[in-house]
Design an enzyme around this catalytic site. Structure first.
Site, PDB file in Angstrom:
ATOM      1  N   LYS A 204       0.834  -1.196   0.000  1.00  0.00           N
ATOM      2  CA  LYS A 204       0.000   0.000   0.000  1.00  0.00           C
ATOM      3  C   LYS A 204       0.871   1.250   0.000  1.00  0.00           C
ATOM      4  CE  LYS A 204      -3.710  -2.093   2.816  1.00  0.00           C
ATOM      5  NZ  LYS A 204      -4.859  -1.892   1.928  1.00  0.00           N
ATOM      6  N   ASP A 215      -7.759  -3.019  10.372  1.00  0.00           N
ATOM      7  CA  ASP A 215      -8.109  -4.154   9.516  1.00  0.00           C
ATOM      8  C   ASP A 215      -8.483  -5.395  10.326  1.00  0.00           C
ATOM      9  OD1 ASP A 215      -8.644  -4.683   6.882  1.00  0.00           O
ATOM     10  OD2 ASP A 215      -6.654  -5.467   6.418  1.00  0.00           O
ATOM     11  N   GLU A 276      -5.771 -10.054   1.201  1.00  0.00           N
ATOM     12  CA  GLU A 276      -5.410 -11.093   2.163  1.00  0.00           C
ATOM     13  C   GLU A 276      -6.551 -11.477   3.092  1.00  0.00           C
ATOM     14  OE1 GLU A 276      -5.913  -7.920   4.706  1.00  0.00           O
ATOM     15  OE2 GLU A 276      -4.902  -7.889   2.773  1.00  0.00           O
ATOM     16  N   ARG A 278      -9.659 -12.175   2.602  1.00  0.00           N
ATOM     17  CA  ARG A 278     -10.461 -13.319   2.145  1.00  0.00           C
ATOM     18  C   ARG A 278      -9.683 -14.637   2.275  1.00  0.00           C
ATOM     19  NH1 ARG A 278     -11.048 -10.459  -3.581  1.00  0.00           N
ATOM     20  NH2 ARG A 278     -10.888  -8.710  -2.123  1.00  0.00           N
TER      21      ARG A 278
END
Length: 425
Positions: A204, A215, A276, A278
């Site tokens: 990112k 997250d 990541e 999922r």
């Protein structure tokens, strides 16, 4: 202690008839003379908090349960503790408000913590401690750490987290108030617990990474939802599965082009290491299926596409069972935590194709391409047991990068009451 009153009448005199808040010698009056009553109350509370108020006593007429909670949501602050004395005289309503506050405050505590302080094992430990404080001996748990995940076949969580010096973790927690070890599992909750997301080798930007302590919002949300449901009298057995990892960059990190073979035999090509969430949730959903739970609920800060679709005032919800989807949305309205259904059909599973595996974890285009939130949900659906009713929450509204007119910066707690309500059905 600031005394706060409600009025459906416009403010008078020097404040002007459009003022949201007017001030008297010994109190403050919130004026809500339009259709968006709860939003105006929350906005007024945010205004009072921004002016430095930390203690408020809600007083007078008009303070329904929903209005009191709206005030608290706006009054709570990021860097200081606040005290709100409820207006209600009903003991049951006061206890419900306090229970909701405890769950929402816990979400803020763990989500707003720095990524240095909140790492996978710490998140699992805090979740266990919080739920034991609510349910005591009705809680038991198992934690798999690091290479123990490989031994058990949880390839997704291990792959995402193996590059960090702080190992990945899978927490399986059992709330069993029945006292019967053979009692059926009523529901499984699965939460994405990425305590920091650098994006991995699909790294990112600094601007996109700075808030990535959030997250693990899915893991925090389902944990708090279970606590809130327990405090409301949940008597059925529920399992909680948190898939926790730091998504970092190192020589042993998972890479684009890797193929992961999951415990159910499905193969997945990694085309984006920043997709990541999922990959870890897939492990949790497989484990939930092994428990034969008739209801599976997962929650995750999964896609920017969901935020683009519904904004930050709604969570996006998905299910292949229309009746369950309608129920989730109806309950979201009941608890004033807006959620909106986005498309999900079986054929969405074909929208992340791979020449080398059964599926890819995304599409190799910016943001995962068109329909990214639906494609991510469809990826998850591949790992859900066919016999289970399943609903997926993409938590677009659970975090604010900065303060706005209604919310302090950080976690909002939106989604906790909605998921708790589903558990109580």
């Amino acid at each position: 202690m600031l005394t706060v009153l409600l009025s459906a009448e416009p403010s008078q005199g020097a404040w002007g008839d459009k003022a949201l808040v007017s001030y008297q010698q010994d109190s403050v009056v919130i004026h809500y003379q339009d259709e968006f009553v709860l939003r105006r109350i929350q906005q007024a509370a945010r205004q009072l908090s921004a002016q430095g108020a930390t203690q408020a006593s809600l007083s007078g007429e008009g303070w329904s349960y929903e209005r009191q909670w709206a005030f608290y949501c706006g009054f709570v602050a990021t860097r200081k503790s606040v005290d709100v004395q409820w207006a209600s005289q009903d003991e049951d309503e006061i206890e419900l408000l306090n229970a909701r506050r405890r769950s929402a405050d816990w979400v803020r505590q763990v989500v707003n913590a720095t990524p240095e302080d909140m790492y996978p094992e710490k998140l699992a430990q805090d979740a266990v401690a919080f739920l034991k404080s609510v349910a005591g001996d009705n809680i038991s748990h198992e934690v798999l750490v690091g290479d123990e995940l490989l031994t058990e076949g949880w390839i997704g969580t291990h792959s995402v987290g193996r590059a960090s010096s702080r190992p990945p973790v899978m927490l399986t927690l059992d709330f069993n108030p029945t006292g019967n070890a053979d009692a059926p599992v009523h529901a499984c909750l699965v939460g994405k617990g990425i305590t920091f997301d650098s994006g991995g080798y699909s790294i990112k930007s600094s601007a996109g990474m700075v808030a990535m302590k959030c997250d693990m919002g899915g893991a925090a949300t389902v944990t708090a939802a279970l606590a809130y449901a327990i405090e409301q009298g949940l008597k059925k057995r529920v399992k909680l599965i948190l898939c926790c990892a730091e998504n970092m960059v190192a020589g042993n990190a998972y890479k684009l082009g890797d193929i992961l073979t999951y415990k159910n035999g499905l193969t997945v090509e990694v085309v984006n290491t920043d997709a990541e969430g999922r990959l870890v949730l897939a492990d949790g959903l497989i484990k939930a299926g092994e428990m034969k739970a008739p209801l599976i609920i997962d929650a995750a800060t999964l896609t920017g596409a969901a935020m683009m679709a519904v904004g930050q005032d709604y969570n996006a919800i998905f299910s292949m069972q229309p009746e369950l989807l309608r129920k989730a949305q109806q309950l979201s309205e009941l608890v004033n935590e807006p959620a909106w259904p986005l498309p999900l059909q079986k054929w969405h599973q074909n929208y992340c194709p791979s020449d080398y595996a059964d599926t890819a974890n995304s599409r190799a285009v910016k943001g995962g391409g068109m329909g990214g939130a639906s494609n991510a949900a469809a990826f998850l659906s591949r790992f859900v047991c066919d016999d289970s009713r399943w609903v997926h929450f993409d938590l677009a509204s659970c975090f604010r990068d900065g303060a706005d007119a209604r919310w302090a910066a950080g976690a909002t707690g939106l989604g906790v009451a909605n998921i708790a309500a589903l558990l109580l059905q």
